[in-house]
Design an enzyme around this catalytic site. Structure first.
Site, PDB file in Angstrom:
ATOM      1  N   TYR A  43       0.504  -1.578  -0.214  1.00  0.00           N
ATOM      2  CA  TYR A  43       0.182  -0.218   0.140  1.00  0.00           C
ATOM      3  C   TYR A  43       1.281   1.429  -0.435  1.00  0.00           C
ATOM      4  CZ  TYR A  43      -0.080  -0.560   5.181  1.00  0.00           C
ATOM      5  OH  TYR A  43       0.413  -0.612   6.676  1.00  0.00           O
ATOM      6  N   GLU A  44       0.340   2.263  -0.175  1.00  0.00           N
ATOM      7  CA  GLU A  44       1.042   3.418  -0.005  1.00  0.00           C
ATOM      8  C   GLU A  44       1.796   3.905  -1.948  1.00  0.00           C
ATOM      9  OE1 GLU A  44       0.063   6.549   1.189  1.00  0.00           O
ATOM     10  OE2 GLU A  44      -1.454   5.695   2.253  1.00  0.00           O
ATOM     11  N   GLY A  45       1.588   3.154  -2.446  1.00  0.00           N
ATOM     12  CA  GLY A  45       2.602   2.215  -3.838  1.00  0.00           C
ATOM     13  C   GLY A  45       3.438   1.322  -2.893  1.00  0.00           C
TER      14      GLY A  45
END
Lengths: 601, 601
Positions: B442-444
């Site tokens: 997550y968050e890239g």
């Protein structure tokens, strides 16, 4: 949902073009039965069973076993699949004909195990454990024990377990406390608690044959005082039928990170009737006789994880659209390009592919060594047996630890390809990680395998098996010194082989002065070795692919094989350099810290 | 059961001896409040809350959230812990005083988040998501929006979410389909489905403030047509109290590999009333304004995983007895030696320790950059703001991806130290792996972070922020060229810094000819950079430790710090070499394979 497809094209390439199993089978007992048609039929049937019966049960199995009142209920469908497996005679495929088996080569059994283990490793653990018990009884049991226990195991009517671990010890089996007290009739009363017993209790069969490590009264302390016993769940009547209960009970099952469908049991033996197998106090020796083939079996879990995760990730990478290729739109008419256009996604997919196929090549080669070992054993040639066992034994820690570490990495790439969706259970990708985690732990952790390789197999073995393997590779290098298209591989492989030997000597030299050098270098040494060994097999596959390409055979397949070899040499083999650098370091930075200074909390 | 202990000794070493937070605070708004006593009190209280309230809920949380009739019930104790957190005023610690916060430096909030996130990352996600919503409203909201939404968020009476992902897109937000239709009153009707919404629904607070990406009618296609909206779960009455429901419903929660205690929601917006925040069609820009601090937050998960897993593994390694040291028995009176005598066990523990402490040092340095960025922003110095944001932005992908990858590795070592027991849920070690897996996604994802670093921050940014960071390190090297005891570190660090720059140019040069070079090199480049960056911080810590040692302060602690630095340089930094070798390779072996040739099944 992941649907496993048997990699038959790759299997055929290996057994026909890379290793030539048919020639190999000429000198192996049972090999005459393994005609091309027979091999095809068996692999095809194992593929069908794995794809149609076992693969659909993979995610179902994650719901886990249920435990109630000492009884274990396996996940829905597991029992029925076992029934089919038993009726198909699969359990005895490579077992001796005289005890109910079909006597086919062990290597064919390995392919069967690989197909089963890739489709559904967890289900495969039940028959897998039986195989361990069968081997132990075959090698060390009396004729009566074989008739009583081996035959029903071979037929799959009963299953087996290996009961080693206790709460206070796993690796260090010298600490085993379970007691065996002799009865006047020659049997023993076994009392103690064993933990982490896979398939210790289940609903597949009525009887379960436990192979149990225990201590006789007045046995020497430590590893030299351990004996091996057969302890059935149900006593066996004279006619071979199941009798009354033998005070073997399952106290509970473990709640684990993965392999939920495999029952991991606490087994309580409470004066259970057991039968000594092998000589008194030689239990560990007997238990470890077949360790190399057992560890070969565990390495399959790493190969299978890489293959299954790759099969799960590839279609997603082709279908899911995200962002545009940096080198220009690849599907300008679509909302975005497919994931597979992105170099880093390809890096992950190719890493999975290279591990799965490279690992499979290692496995199929090792299986031929196991065949030869078995052939020597069958011929009563104990020197030959030990020699082949040593050759195999050099590769087994590399494969068990190296391939399970790499298979675990591959499973991680599979999740990364899916992005956040990889974390969601429904897709099945995260389950592969959880199920594969255990492969790095059981049958000897990675650290234990690494000590076995560097400490026992290489240094204590005076490099004999190491030299044997090097000779095989060096012969290959010599044979191809003038093969133009093989040049890039041969050049790097040759350099790696020289460095491997030199660095092994360096470590051996340092270890003479500082015994901690062995443990300090071991895991890096094992991974370093694994990358070089796999490089050899990738070169071997590239060679076979070039030969077939020259004949214009199946161009796409063989081109992809060479391209995967190029990927391996470009982007996986260089990792060996970091391991080399670390393994040669002095143990000082590992050993200097006081135990009390590790944390100040 | 793992019991977290706050690493206060290490925190104090960093903020006092390595980074001198007190001097730093002299130029930061709110810094005058952050006196040594205040800092001590806050960290002490956050430590107590984390150890006593949150740590005991870590394994409890693994039982997961329950979903019924659109309602989410969080694990037992979670809600009560949040109540305490809210009453303690923790949510607004670093938030502006004018909106109900305490205005303390952001860096102090980072330490609080680290303690909470190490004790119980999953619980910490709820207030963590709120922080994202708070920052967005603070930076882009109108004064009315701040009064209405920011104040209750700051006070913790409401929580917030970030609603980006949709079924068809995560990374590629240009594909967002959720619609926003204007109402005559200036509000909008928001309609669409968002997935993977952490804290989207829960039982902590009555109202939840969703920050939602959506498209206005006739908005341009792709990323340039996305706007940002505030959409509360309950409409807000004029007096600020909660009104009627706003047609925001949770359709289901995901079943995931880990972070079971965090609700991951499918959120349905069905003509829900929303308020535009920031300019039309500039939603992505607004959303990403604070991305660097958000990613800093995610990097904490990696550091926390390493620390918690280390704290779990260390006592086991000291207590569990298995085998004997190869360099002679260490506890001859005991049945076996403790695990910690074995070099490879030490290697795993020291790897965990080096990652946790090295990562923490990177975090506390980055937090000072964030403080300066905030200070410029508060002073209306937008050039200064952007400059500090760039400096921070260089480190954030390295930290987000690098530290979560390393934290995941550390969590794996924790399980390995336990052997088979590590696989059993009861110990809690395997949970850390499962919970940390998401940090790489997550968050890239790691791949996305790597492209951000190499593609955007370095190449598009013309190496400006790279040069800025290198200047800091080179100044340190220059300052210590004559410091005798630092020589081994400085020598290696200097060589690495020269190579880093040179290799970056090499990649940039190759990328001009072949755009796929960037993606091909990116992840190896990121990990390569991470090892070098961490080497700098280990040198910095060794330097501070030597200074304190010279004054005879706390000898054991500082000796261990230097020994850990030596370990890092010996056995972690060399990994950079393999990454270097791989990142410089031509993309050919990644790109040449036809999509159809990846598998022949």
């Amino acid at each position: 949902m992941i649907q496993f497809k048997a990699p038959l094209r790759d299997i055929n390439f290996l057994i026909n073009d890379v290793f030539d199993y048919q020639t190999h089978y000429k000198n192996i007992p049972g090999g005459d039965e393994a005609t091309p048609d027979m091999v095809d039929a068996i692999i095809g049937e194992a593929a069908r069973f794995s794809e149609e019966v076992l693969s659909p049960l993979y995610q179902v199995g994650d719901e886990g076993c249920k435990f109630e009142d000492g009884q274990v209920t396996t996940p829905p469908g597991f029992k029925e699949a076992y029934q089919q497996y038993m009726e198909g005679g699969w359990q005895g495929m490579s077992a001796p004909v005289e005890y109910g088996g079909q006597g086919l080569p062990l290597s064919l059994g390995v392919i069967k195990s690989e197909l089963i283990g890739t489709a559904n490793w967890v289900w495969g653990m039940y028959p897998g454990l039986s195989l361990g018990a069968m081997n132990t009884i075959y090698l060390h049991g009396t004729e009566e024990q074989k008739q009583t226990f081996l035959v029903p195991l071979t037929e799959g009517r009963w299953t087996g377990t290996m009961c080693l671990t206790e709460p206070q010890c796993g690796t260090d089996l010298g600490q085993v406390k379970t007691k065996a007290e002799p009865n006047p009739d020659g049997s023993y009363n076994i009392t103690g608690t064993k933990i982490f017993i896979s398939s210790g209790e289940h609903d597949f069969t009525d009887n379960i044959v436990h192979i149990v490590l225990a201590r006789l009264p007045d046995a020497p302390e430590g590893t030299k005082g351990i004996s091996l016993f057969i302890v059935p769940k149900l006593n066996v009547n004279e006619d071979g039928s199941n009798g009354d209960a033998n005070n073997v009970t399952c106290g509970s099952i473990e709640h684990k990170m993965g392999i939920h469908g495999s029952s991991t049991c606490v087994m309580n033996f409470d004066g259970s009737k057991g039968f000594l197998i092998g000589p008194e106090n030689k239990g560990l020796h007997c238990m470890f006789t077949f360790m190399n083939t057992a560890r070969l079996g565990t390495s399959i879990q790493g190969i299978g994880a890489a293959e299954l995760s790759f099969q799960g990730a590839l279609p997603y990478a082709k279908e899911r659209r995200s962002m545009r290729s940096l080198s220009g739109k690849k599907s300008p008419d679509k909302v975005a390009d497919a994931l597979i256009v992105h170099p880093d996604v390809r890096r992950m997919l190719l890493t999975q592919k290279a591990i799965a196929e490279g690992g499979r090549a290692m496995l199929y080669y090792a299986a031929t060594l196991a065949d030869k070992m078995m052939a020597s054993h069958a011929a009563g040639d104990m020197k030959g047996y030990e020699d082949w066992d040593d050759k195999l034994g050099f590769l087994t820690p590399i494969m068990k630890a190296g391939l399970t570490e790499l298979g675990y990495e591959a499973a991680n790439h599979g999740v990364q390809v899916y992005g956040g969706h990889g974390f969601i259970k429904e897709w099945g990708m995260e389950q592969i990680i959880r199920d594969t985690q255990i492969a790095k732990l059981y049958e000897g952790t990675t650290g234990v395998q690494a000590l076995d390789l560097l400490g026992r197999k290489i240094l204590l073995g005076r490099m004999k098996s190491f030299d044997d393997f090097r000779a095989v590779v060096n012969q290959f290098i010599k044979n191809h010194k003038n093969t133009k298209e093989m040049k890039p591989f041969i050049k790097q492989l040759k350099r790696a082989m020289i460095a491997w030997r030199l660095n092994t000597f360096r470590i051996a030299f340092k270890a003479r002065k500082d015994r901690d050098m062995v443990g300090a270098a071991s895991v890096d040494y094992l991974m370093y070795s694994c990358y070089i060994v796999m490089a050899f097999f990738w070169a071997k596959m590239a060679d076979a692919a070039y030969t077939n390409l020259a004949e214009g055979k199946d161009v796409d397949f063989h081109k992809a094989k060479i391209q995967t070899a190029e990927f391996y040499y470009d982007r996986l083999l260089p990792r060996a350099k970091a391991h080399r650098k670390m393994m040669l370091k002095d143990p000082k930075s590992l050993m200097q810290m006081d135990e009390e200074s590790f944390a100040f909390l």
